[in-house]
Design an enzyme around this catalytic site. Structure first.
Site, PDB file in Angstrom:
ATOM      1  N   LYS A  54       0.888  -1.163   0.000  1.00 54.69           N
ATOM      2  CA  LYS A  54       0.000   0.000   0.000  1.00 54.69           C
ATOM      3  C   LYS A  54       0.929   1.215   0.000  1.00 54.69           C
ATOM      4  CE  LYS A  54      -4.128   2.092   1.073  1.00 54.69           C
ATOM      5  NZ  LYS A  54      -5.438   1.907   0.419  1.00 54.69           N
ATOM      6  N   GLY A 133      -3.895   0.673  -4.672  1.00 55.56           N
ATOM      7  CA  GLY A 133      -3.892   2.116  -4.825  1.00 55.56           C
ATOM      8  C   GLY A 133      -4.650   2.797  -3.707  1.00 55.56           C
TER       9      GLY A 133
END
Length: 241
Positions: A54, A133
């Site tokens: 992440k 994302g």
């Protein structure tokens, strides 16, 4: 410019090509973390070494050992490769706001080169890296950079999570168009039923199957307690080979 990874891409005996996928969504709150963790568990079940990433997270909680973000913790738990937290999550911010605003408030600049280096380090450890994302595909990350540029920088095929609710057709098709305009590959998409009261959900999924030039990997039913183990069982990762 598309980054050429310093880690060579190779074909595995499973048929999956290294080194991963970039999970994006039609919006925030559509289930990107659920799908990313489900992908990690599904590929691990095929005997692959997997790691989650992440790159940018906002809305973290301060703890004694630093900021902790729930999405990052879930990705760490779903992977089977030990990796430093600072590589899994290079940029973490406390305010639950747009990342470029959070970064500015913290006096920081999100650097795509640094994220690329962290990705390469993870790819050296794992067969597959699933990169989640932040928000939707075009969320700004700083002056002149956005999530679309991050996906291009990592040179990964994308998996699109479509949150099934009113308006999802437009959001999904705009995202698919934006991906194609940037010369990126949409490898597949997941229909996640985020609104249990959505009318004509079946018809919406059928429309998207017709209009999106990528395979539907799974349909995930609405649940108040999403479970990536159950999600992994639904995903047809062979369509990503």
């Amino acid at each position: 410019m598309t980054r050429q990874s310093s880690v060579p891409s190779t074909s595995l005996s499973t048929g999956v090509s290294r080194h991963g996928f970039f999970v994006t969504g039609t919006d925030t709150g559509v289930g990107k973390t659920l799908v990313a963790c489900s992908l990690l568990r599904a590929f691990a079940a095929r005997g692959l070494k997997v790691a989650g990433m992440k790159p940018v997270a906002s809305g973290a909680v301060p703890r004694a050992n630093g900021l902790v973000h729930d999405d990052v913790e879930k990705l760490l738990a779903a992977g089977n490769v030990a990796a430093p937290r600072e590589q899994v999550n290079p940029y973490c911010f406390e305010p639950p706001i747009a990342p470029h605003i959070a970064a500015s408030g913290a006096g920081m600049r999100i650097d795509l080169d640094h994220i690329g280096q962290c990705f390469d380090a993870l790819a050296a450890r794992a067969d597959i890296v699933i990169v989640e994302g932040v928000g939707g595909f075009l969320v700004p990350l700083g002056p002149g950079i956005d999530t679309a540029q991050l996906a291009a920088r990592l040179a990964l095929p994308l998996v699109l999570v479509v949150g099934l609710r009113l308006g999802c057709l437009n959001h999904a098709l705009l995202t698919a168009e934006a991906v194609a305009r940037r010369g990126l590959t949409l490898a597949g998409w997941v229909a996640n039923h985020v609104d249990p009261r959505m009318a004509a959900a079946e018809e919406n999924v059928h429309a998207l199957e017709t209009l999106i030039a990528a395979p539907l990997l799974a349909r995930i039913a609405f649940t108040a307690t999403p479970d990536s183990t159950a999600g992994a069982a639904l995903l047809d990762t062979r369509k990503l080979d």
